[in-house]
Design a protein around this motif. Structure first.
Motif, short mmCIF file in Angstrom:
data_model
loop_
_atom_site.label_atom_id
_atom_site.label_comp_id
_atom_site.label_asym_id
_atom_site.label_seq_id
_atom_site.Cartn_x
_atom_site.Cartn_y
_atom_site.Cartn_z
N THR A 118 0.84 -1.19 0.00
CA THR A 118 0.00 0.00 0.00
C THR A 118 0.88 1.25 0.00
O THR A 118 0.78 2.14 0.84
CB THR A 118 -1.02 -0.02 1.17
N ALA A 119 1.76 1.30 -1.01
CA ALA A 119 2.82 2.32 -1.08
C ALA A 119 2.74 3.06 -2.41
O ALA A 119 2.14 2.59 -3.37
CB ALA A 119 4.19 1.66 -0.93
N PHE A 120 3.38 4.22 -2.45
CA PHE A 120 3.29 5.10 -3.61
C PHE A 120 4.32 4.74 -4.68
O PHE A 120 5.53 4.84 -4.46
CB PHE A 120 3.48 6.55 -3.18
N MET A 121 3.81 4.33 -5.85
CA MET A 121 4.64 4.15 -7.04
C MET A 121 4.58 5.47 -7.81
O MET A 121 3.70 5.68 -8.64
CB MET A 121 4.11 3.00 -7.91
N THR A 197 8.39 -5.95 -10.13
CA THR A 197 7.66 -5.19 -9.11
C THR A 197 6.38 -5.92 -8.70
O THR A 197 5.66 -6.43 -9.56
CB THR A 197 7.31 -3.79 -9.65
N THR A 198 6.14 -5.93 -7.41
CA THR A 198 4.90 -6.48 -6.85
C THR A 198 4.23 -5.42 -6.00
O THR A 198 4.90 -4.72 -5.23
CB THR A 198 5.20 -7.73 -5.99
N PHE A 199 2.92 -5.30 -6.12
CA PHE A 199 2.14 -4.39 -5.29
C PHE A 199 1.23 -5.21 -4.39
O PHE A 199 0.48 -6.07 -4.88
CB PHE A 199 1.31 -3.43 -6.13
N VAL A 200 1.27 -4.94 -3.09
CA VAL A 200 0.39 -5.61 -2.12
C VAL A 200 -0.72 -4.64 -1.74
O VAL A 200 -0.48 -3.64 -1.06
CB VAL A 200 1.18 -6.06 -0.87
N ALA A 215 -6.30 1.98 -8.72
CA ALA A 215 -6.22 2.94 -9.82
C ALA A 215 -4.76 3.30 -10.10
O ALA A 215 -4.36 3.47 -11.27
CB ALA A 215 -7.03 4.19 -9.48
N LEU A 216 -3.96 3.44 -9.05
CA LEU A 216 -2.54 3.74 -9.21
C LEU A 216 -1.84 2.66 -10.02
O LEU A 216 -1.12 2.94 -10.98
CB LEU A 216 -1.88 3.88 -7.83
N VAL A 217 -2.06 1.41 -9.63
CA VAL A 217 -1.41 0.29 -10.32
C VAL A 217 -1.93 0.18 -11.75
O VAL A 217 -1.17 -0.05 -12.69
CB VAL A 217 -1.61 -1.02 -9.54
N ALA A 218 -3.24 0.35 -11.93
CA ALA A 218 -3.81 0.27 -13.28
C ALA A 218 -3.21 1.31 -14.21
O ALA A 218 -2.97 1.03 -15.39
CB ALA A 218 -5.33 0.45 -13.20
N ALA A 219 -2.95 2.50 -13.68
CA ALA A 219 -2.34 3.56 -14.50
C ALA A 219 -0.94 3.15 -14.96
O ALA A 219 -0.57 3.37 -16.12
CB ALA A 219 -2.29 4.86 -13.72
N HIS A 220 -0.17 2.54 -14.06
CA HIS A 220 1.17 2.10 -14.43
C HIS A 220 1.10 0.97 -15.46
O HIS A 220 1.87 0.95 -16.43
CB HIS A 220 1.94 1.64 -13.20
#
Length: 254
Positions: A118-121, A197-200, A215-220
């Protein structure tokens, strides 16, 4: 003859803003008990030294990059785990230090993967304030050179909503100041375009809501960045509420 088991990588951990490692110790204890070495160079902005920093986010980035380079230059392979604001710092600090990037230069060691909890990419040229303006968040603002929680809001319910009220208050009592400069840093480089990269996701997160995380991950991903995805049912600090479950998820990638 069977080949010997692969050595466990070290884990470089970059924490979020406003907190020291008391918010992470339950998770740390489990990870260490499972045989992993944790490297935990506390962000300078989470120490009394923040008042003396000329450029707090840059100093944090350089501090974490130095720790990562020391590991890599000793030939070590390691994982970088980031939480919340720590993602913004680690995204820049790990740039150029990926295992594959270093191998292409004839160097051993390096980082893989990056794990955002739950961190900022963050994106090149785009600050956290650009991405999530404090005015839109509503319960965060700026006073002088500090980023602060505004009065009249249940901050415990934002950060620690999956903990009992008494534990929320104990955690809030350990909050420390955070300089205003951090959210206005516009990254010059990123690491996730060259490092796996992995997002939890944390589904119950009231500080960085699940829908915003997705939404953040989808944008990337729409920009061609590959991101593996994991999910835990927890608030913004799963390190406190579900440390065993979080360790299961994170260590699968180590």
């Amino acid at each position: 003859m069977a080949s010997p088991p692969k050595a466990k990588p070290a884990i470089l951990f970059i924490e979020g803003a406003w907190r020291t490692f008391t918010a992470y110790d339950p998770f740390f204890d489990i990870v260490r008990a499972r045989g992993y070495e944790l490297i935990t160079p506390l962000l300078l902005t989470n120490t009394p030294a923040w008042k003396t920093l000329e450029d707090p986010p840059v100093d944090d980035i350089n501090h974490m990059a130095s720790a990562a380079r020391d590991l890599a230059d000793s030939g070590r392979e390691f994982v970088c785990v980031m939480h919340s604001y720590g993602g913004a710092i680690g995204t820049e600090a790990m740039a150029g230090l990926g295992v594959d990037e270093r191998r292409a230069r004839g160097l051993a060691g390096g980082v893989t993967p990056l794990i955002y909890i739950t961190a900022f990419m963050v994106e090149v040229g785009k600050s956290l304030e650009d991405t999530a303006p404090a005015a839109q968040i509503g319960w965060i603002g700026y006073e002088g050179d500090l980023k602060v929680f505004l009065p009249g809001f249940d901050i415990g319910g934002k950060w620690y909503n999956d903990l009992p009220k008494d534990k929320q208050q104990r955690q809030l009592a350990q909050t420390i100041p955070h300089p205003k400069a951090g959210p206005f840093r516009r990254p010059e480089v990123v690491a996730y375009d060259k490092i796996p990269t992995t997002f939890v996701y944390c589904t119950e997160d009231n500080a960085f809501p699940y829908t915003v995380q997705r939404a953040l991950v989808a944008a990337h991903k729409s920009n061609g960045i590959h991101v593996d995805e994991e999910t835990v049912e927890a608030g913004h600090y799963p390190f406190l509420s579900v440390p065993e479950k979080l360790a299961d998820v994170v260590l699968e990638w180590c």
